[in-house]
Motif scaffolding. Structure first.
Motif, mmCIF file in Angstrom:
data_model
loop_
_atom_site.group_PDB
_atom_site.id
_atom_site.type_symbol
_atom_site.label_atom_id
_atom_site.label_comp_id
_atom_site.label_asym_id
_atom_site.label_seq_id
_atom_site.Cartn_x
_atom_site.Cartn_y
_atom_site.Cartn_z
ATOM 1 N N LEU A 51 0.908 -1.127 0.128
ATOM 2 C CA LEU A 51 0.012 0.002 0.104
ATOM 3 C C LEU A 51 0.943 1.395 -0.113
ATOM 4 C CD1 LEU A 51 -2.990 -0.860 2.421
ATOM 5 C CD2 LEU A 51 -2.971 -0.534 -0.080
ATOM 6 N N LEU A 52 2.022 1.442 0.910
ATOM 7 C CA LEU A 52 2.731 2.346 0.829
ATOM 8 C C LEU A 52 3.410 2.564 -0.663
ATOM 9 C CD1 LEU A 52 4.612 2.059 4.296
ATOM 10 C CD2 LEU A 52 2.726 3.617 3.560
ATOM 11 N N GLY A 53 3.807 1.570 -1.158
ATOM 12 C CA GLY A 53 4.384 1.634 -2.626
ATOM 13 C C GLY A 53 3.578 2.263 -3.596
ATOM 14 N N LEU A 54 2.236 1.779 -3.431
ATOM 15 C CA LEU A 54 1.317 2.388 -4.419
ATOM 16 C C LEU A 54 1.203 3.746 -3.999
ATOM 17 C CD1 LEU A 54 -1.446 -0.658 -4.478
ATOM 18 C CD2 LEU A 54 -0.003 0.084 -6.567
ATOM 19 N N VAL A 55 0.835 4.197 -2.821
ATOM 20 C CA VAL A 55 0.740 5.671 -2.439
ATOM 21 C C VAL A 55 2.011 6.484 -3.146
ATOM 22 C CG1 VAL A 55 0.842 7.218 -0.577
ATOM 23 C CG2 VAL A 55 -0.839 5.449 -0.665
ATOM 24 N N TRP A 56 3.351 5.849 -2.778
ATOM 25 C CA TRP A 56 4.480 6.455 -3.404
ATOM 26 C C TRP A 56 4.365 6.561 -4.859
ATOM 27 C CZ3 TRP A 56 8.746 4.520 -6.164
ATOM 28 C CH2 TRP A 56 9.551 5.583 -6.294
ATOM 29 N N MET A 57 4.136 5.525 -5.449
ATOM 30 C CA MET A 57 4.203 5.606 -7.121
ATOM 31 C C MET A 57 3.107 6.747 -7.639
ATOM 32 S SD MET A 57 4.299 1.731 -8.048
ATOM 33 C CE MET A 57 3.841 1.828 -9.501
ATOM 34 N N THR A 58 1.746 6.756 -6.832
ATOM 35 C CA THR A 58 0.797 7.469 -7.473
ATOM 36 C C THR A 58 1.079 9.010 -7.338
ATOM 37 O OG1 THR A 58 -0.787 5.843 -6.795
ATOM 38 C CG2 THR A 58 -1.668 8.177 -6.784
ATOM 39 N N LEU A 59 1.691 9.267 -6.137
ATOM 40 C CA LEU A 59 2.217 10.749 -5.840
ATOM 41 C C LEU A 59 3.328 11.149 -6.716
ATOM 42 C CD1 LEU A 59 2.413 10.634 -1.983
ATOM 43 C CD2 LEU A 59 0.623 11.943 -3.499
ATOM 44 N N ARG A 60 4.323 10.262 -7.270
ATOM 45 C CA ARG A 60 5.379 10.547 -7.997
ATOM 46 C C ARG A 60 4.884 10.620 -9.531
ATOM 47 N NH1 ARG A 60 9.911 5.921 -9.549
ATOM 48 N NH2 ARG A 60 7.805 5.287 -10.497
ATOM 49 N N GLN A 61 3.869 9.849 -9.927
ATOM 50 C CA GLN A 61 3.369 10.043 -11.266
ATOM 51 C C GLN A 61 2.350 11.042 -11.326
ATOM 52 O OE1 GLN A 61 3.906 7.983 -13.733
ATOM 53 N NE2 GLN A 61 2.499 8.812 -15.119
ATOM 54 N N GLY A 62 1.695 11.623 -10.310
ATOM 55 C CA GLY A 62 1.038 12.703 -10.385
ATOM 56 C C GLY A 62 1.959 14.146 -10.476
ATOM 57 N N ALA A 63 3.119 14.116 -9.942
ATOM 58 C CA ALA A 63 3.973 15.051 -9.891
ATOM 59 C C ALA A 63 4.605 15.166 -11.426
ATOM 60 C CB ALA A 63 5.134 14.933 -8.797
#
Length: 52
Positions: free
Chosen positions: A23-35
């Motif tokens: 879950l933490l990995g998915l959140v990190w990937m989502t934030l990175r992709q959003g940026a």
């Protein structure tokens, strides 16, 4: 309050650990992709502003 997990404690806690890590990995990937997308959009908007 501690829940008694018995002989499956290692398995259950391991599953919780893997789940939290995923879950933490998915959140990190989502934030990175959003940026990344935000930067691309801002760059596109700057180009469109120059071209009219």
């Amino acid at each position: 309050m501690m829940v008694e997990l018995g002989k499956y404690a290692g398995t259950v806690l391991g599953a919780y650990g893997v789940t939290i890590a995923l879950l933490l990995g998915l959140v990190w990937m989502t934030l990175r992709q959003g940026a990344k997308m935000r930067r691309r959009l801002e760059e596109q908007e700057r180009r469109m502003g120059r071209n009219g």
